[in-house]
Scaffold this active site. Structure first.
Site, PDB file in Angstrom:
ATOM      1  N   HIS A   1     -19.732   2.747  44.003  1.00 25.84           N
ATOM      2  CA  HIS A   1     -20.832   3.510  43.403  1.00 25.84           C
ATOM      3  C   HIS A   1     -22.102   2.674  43.327  1.00 25.84           C
ATOM      4  O   HIS A   1     -23.201   3.176  43.612  1.00 25.84           O
ATOM      5  CB  HIS A   1     -20.457   4.015  42.011  1.00 25.84           C
TER       6      HIS A   1
ATOM      7  N   HIS B   1     -22.206   9.477  47.876  1.00 23.24           N
ATOM      8  CA  HIS B   1     -22.498   9.244  46.463  1.00 23.24           C
ATOM      9  C   HIS B   1     -21.762  10.233  45.562  1.00 23.24           C
ATOM     10  O   HIS B   1     -20.859   9.856  44.819  1.00 23.24           O
ATOM     11  CB  HIS B   1     -24.015   9.327  46.237  1.00 23.24           C
TER      12      HIS B   1
ATOM     13  N   HIS C   1     -18.500  10.041  42.205  1.00 21.51           N
ATOM     14  CA  HIS C   1     -18.534  10.844  40.976  1.00 21.51           C
ATOM     15  C   HIS C   1     -17.374  11.820  40.886  1.00 21.51           C
ATOM     16  O   HIS C   1     -16.606  11.830  39.913  1.00 21.51           O
ATOM     17  CB  HIS C   1     -19.853  11.624  40.916  1.00 21.51           C
TER      18      HIS C   1
ATOM     19  N   ILE D   1     -24.196   6.611  35.899  1.00 26.05           N
ATOM     20  CA  ILE D   1     -25.507   7.247  36.039  1.00 26.05           C
ATOM     21  C   ILE D   1     -25.529   8.001  37.353  1.00 26.05           C
ATOM     22  O   ILE D   1     -24.744   7.689  38.259  1.00 26.05           O
ATOM     23  CB  ILE D   1     -26.653   6.212  35.987  1.00 26.05           C
TER      24      ILE D   1
ATOM     25  N   ASN E   1     -25.631   3.843  45.063  1.00 30.00           N
ATOM     26  CA  ASN E   1     -26.511   4.448  44.063  1.00 30.00           C
ATOM     27  C   ASN E   1     -27.762   3.626  43.772  1.00 30.00           C
ATOM     28  O   ASN E   1     -28.870   4.136  43.816  1.00 30.00           O
ATOM     29  CB  ASN E   1     -25.762   4.684  42.750  1.00 30.00           C
TER      30      ASN E   1
END
Length: 850
Positions: free
Chosen positions: A699, A509, A514, A850, A703
């Site tokens: 993602h 993740h 990110h 997010i 997520n």
């Protein structure tokens, strides 16, 4: 950008009838967003136009019009948006030979407040054409920036196709965005620069000191956005922070959450903290401060429905000192007057509260859970570590479980699979286990692909460091629930889940989505003009990434942050992620290549792949989404680049790729297999498709299933406090006497579990301004009709993907689509028309938002 002096006409008399001789009037509409607590622009805000066709020989740029002020102002509520907009009128007087406007210059004359400029639309009087400037940007007061803002027409131009009158403007804008690399950034500055991950620790406190990541062979890492904050004098390396939890930090204004989204995210956080505070307060009152006493107590304390309560005053007081402004605090306060006491029921126990315990569900989640990107096909038995040491799992352990096959036959038939959390973990395990309350192993889980398409766990190997380079391993086999061996097997599965939870949050993740995307954003803004077609293609896939990453560094990843408090690696988490990044390759991040690397697929002709596990929901749905993305990107690139030579000759594109490889991901530049050369249309399309896949679908897959699966802590514990008991030990007697209590004393204590729930509840939510794959904020992002048709075809293909996913989830032959827990796999359901917010367990947002 500072504009040269230009004599103004009377700013207030702007009717076409008053146009000077030999001048024409160009009327336009200027639309800004109305945000809570911010002033709106008025007559003190002025605009000017640059011609795209007529040069000013004195400046080398297009002719510049006189200033024109905003007039009027009509407020409208846009459908599907929480914020309303204000539409102003503007009239420019330009000479008859001015030509087509190519850029608009905006000067914010307000004293203190910025405003969010959505777009400027001009109507040309000569032929009735309209010219659109898609802005979507914050414009700060001139008194702060000492510069006007420039926005370009929504026509895409490659650098060598840019009208001569706009070329210098294009170059000046990029230079201003790069900055000079000096000083601390102010919140109104639009500067994109790189820095190390040197903002995670506090060298003044021994237990909070952390190494800087990036820039060395010892601790390689992607780069983040530079803030220029002062460094600690203690080590001269670590960047200081104003507060332990700091929401008032620099990122370029256009990368920040909208005020509405910021308020929504903070409101979610306040509600989640309330879910945390109330059960913990009750636990303290009743003296239950450590473990849950039973599974019934765990479910009763944490989940269900009770009347809402007022938000805890201490929570709001802490929020007031952390948010950027009192306006934000007031907006959040309105949204959270009352909030539910308990957490919502997670999907994994919604239909069957015991299904999570089954071996089939345990294995199915490796293919369709929240971390389906680790499992690999076993090609050699027994598994071998990088140092050449063989696993302790033997043929005698597993051969009776292979549906009549020998081990070699199972290998040849591609029936043996491995969940491997061994090699990367062993170098850190001794240090990790010195932390208070942490007892974890490095694990290998061997699985068999049954004839019905489901996976069966065969054996779990749990390892600890021994003397010197030796490894102490223990193999635990499946056994009947309720027996002593069954209890041991249950604990072994919990330890595997702990390994997988840590790897998921830290690597799958955080690191692989990110952190790896942020350098691409910085490089794009530094090196590719907003007029560049590739900039326009990538823009929606960057939304909010830098803001959420900065929040993560402040609250989650920092020394003593939530991740260190809840995940088993603790203070060694980011250092361990750095070691894993040292082997990251961008070329292996495309879904087909990534599946082939793990042995889950084989390459076929024409770029196709064949899956070895046919009922692999993540891979099956993911390949549908990948093909849709790749088709859209390939046709888009071909529209603008008609030859490989055109790609190689694009100066901005090549500078962008150089910035990504040599600076943003500079620690991986020496691996020749890490990057493709951008010397062909095919390589460009492959690289862009990979980037979009990471930011959107990958993602989403890792997520938005977090609360559905990990919201019930026993299913996805994040650390263990006890090792698996040895035969004839006092611990074994405790296990046999009360296996449920022993399990709950092994997995995270109630404080850690509830804190972890607080985090994943926020991360699993979609906010109201989410834009999903295939969606754009407005159709006016380009004036190219052919490109808009290509985008429509992309959306149509995504809708076909949605239909196929729905059909698969209804097929009872596909056991891995729902499994014993009856959770349908929807994490890669694109949801092209999606408008739902909250925890939905579906939808692919455009970006890591997010």
């Amino acid at each position: 950008m500072q504009m040269p002096f230009c004599p103004s006409l009377n700013l207030w008399d702007r009717s076409p009838a008053h146009a000077p001789e030999n001048h024409i009037a160009i009327d336009g509409t200027v639309v800004v967003s109305c945000h809570f607590g911010l002033s709106l622009p008025g007559k003190t805000t002025t605009l000017r136009l640059f011609s795209s066709t007529q040069m000013d020989p004195n400046t080398g740029k297009g002719k510049l019009s006189a200033e024109a002020p905003l007039r009027g102002g009509k407020k409208t509520k846009q459908q599907g948006r929480k914020t309303s907009t204000m539409a102003y009128q503007v009239t420019f007087f330009v000479d008859a030979e001015f030509g087509t406007p190519g850029a608009v210059v905006v000067k914010n004359g307000l004293r203190n407040d910025q405003f969010f400029l959505r777009h400027v639309q001009l109507n040309l009087p000569e032929d009735g054409r309209s010219v659109h400037f898609e802005c979507n940007s914050w414009v700060y007061p001139y008194k702060k920036t000492n510069a006007d803002r420039v926005f370009f027409i929504n026509t895409s131009y490659l650098p060598d196709r840019t009208p001569q009158a706009l070329r210098l403007l294009r170059d000046e804008e990029l230079r201003s965005l790069r900055g000079n690399g000096r000083g601390e950034r102010k919140d109104w500055e639009r500067v994109y620069d790189y820095d190390l991950y040197n903002d995670l620790g506090d060298p003044d406190k021994e237990d909070r000191a952390r190494p800087a990541l990036g820039g060395t062979a010892t601790h390689p890492y992607p780069r983040r956005c530079r803030t220029g904050r002062p460094l600690f004098k203690t080590d001269g390396v670590t960047e200081t922070r104003k507060h332990l939890i700091n929401l008032d930090f620099y990122i370029p204004p256009d990368e920040r959450f909208s005020p509405t989204k910021l308020a929504e995210v903070l409101a979610l956080a306040v509600q989640a903290v309330t879910h945390f505070v109330v059960p913990e307060s009750n636990a303290l009152f009743h003296g239950n401060v450590n473990s849950f006493r039973s599974f019934d107590q765990l479910k009763d304390d944490l989940y269900g429905r009770r009347p809402p309560v007022a938000v805890d005053g201490q929570v709001m007081d802490k929020l007031k000192t952390s948010v950027p402004s009192h306006k934000t605090y007031k907006q959040v306060s309105k949204m959270v007057k009352e909030t539910p006491v308990k957490f919502p029921i997670p999907q994994v126990i919604e239909h069957d509260q015991e299904a999570w315990r089954s071996d089939e569900e345990f294995a199915r989640e490796m293919l369709a859970g929240l971390n389906p990107v680790v499992i690999s096909r076993l090609e050699v038995f027994p598994p071998v570590s990088r140092g050449g040491k063989k696993s302790s799992i033997t043929e005698a352990h597993i051969e009776s479980q292979l549906q009549g096959r020998t081990v070699q036959k199972a290998l040849d038939d591609k029936r043996l699979y491995l969940l491997d959390h061994h090699d990367y973990l062993m170098p850190y395990l001794r240090r990790i286990n010195t932390q208070q309350g942490v007892c974890v192993y490095a694990s290998r889980t061997l699985l068999f692909l049954r004839d019905d398409g489901a996976l069966k766990p065969l054996a779990i190997e749990l390892s600890l460091p021994g003397d010197g380079a030796e490894v102490s391993s223990r193999v635990i086999l499946p056994a009947t629930p309720g027996t002593t061996d069954g209890h041991l097997w249950w604990l072994a599965k919990a330890h595997v889940s702990v390994n997988d939870s840590g790897y998921h949050q830290l690597i799958s993740h955080w690191l692989f989505t990110h952190a790896t995307v942020e350098p691409f954003i910085i490089a794009t803004k530094r090196q590719m003009s907003a007029m560049h077609p590739i900039h326009k293609l990538l823009e929606p896939h960057f939304k909010d990434n830098m803001q959420i990453n900065t929040l993560a560094r402040s609250i989650l990843l920092s020394a003593g942050g939530i991740l260190e408090r809840t995940m088993y690696p603790g203070k060694y988490a980011m250092e361990m992620s750095s070691a894993i990044y040292s082997e990251w390759r961008f070329t292996e991040q495309s879904l087909p290549n990534e599946l082939v690397k793990r042995g889950m697929a084989s390459k076929m002709g024409g770029g196709a792949i064949a899956l070895h596990v046919e009922d692999y929901p993540y891979a099956v749905d993911g390949m549908d989404v990948w093909r849709a993305i790749e088709g859209w990107v390939r046709t888009y690139c071909a529209h603008f680049y008609h030859s490989d030579a055109a790609v190689a000759a694009d100066a901005e594109l090549q500078a962008w790729w150089d910035d990504v490889r040599r600076v943003g991901h500079g620690d991986r530049q020496r691996d020749p297999a890490c990057w493709l050369d951008l010397d062909s249309v095919a390589n460009l399309a492959e690289s862009l498709s990979t980037l979009i896949w990471i930011a959107s679908a990958l993602h989403a897959a890792v997520n938005f299933g977090q609360y559905g699966y990990a919201g019930y802590m026993p299913n996805r514990p994040t650390r263990c406090r006890r090792f698996v008991p040895l035969p004839d030990s006092p611990e074994m007697a405790q296990l046999e006497a009360d296996p449920d209590r022993f399990f709950l004393d092994t997995v995270p204590d109630r404080f850690t579990a509830t804190l972890g729930l607080t985090l994943i509840e926020v991360l699993s939510n979609h906010t109201s301004d989410e834009l999903y794959l295939g969606q754009r904020a407005t159709a006016a992002w380009t004036d190219d009709g052919e490109v808009l048709q290509l985008l429509d075809r992309f959306r149509e293909e995504l809708r076909r993907v949605e239909k196929r996913i729905t059909e698969r989830n209804r097929d009872p032959r596909l056991k891995n689509r729902k499994g014993p827990a009856k959770v349908p796999y929807t994490l890669l359901f694109p949801d092209v028309g999606g408008k739902e917010k909250g925890i939905t367990g579906k939808g692919i947002p455009n970006s890591v938002s997010i």
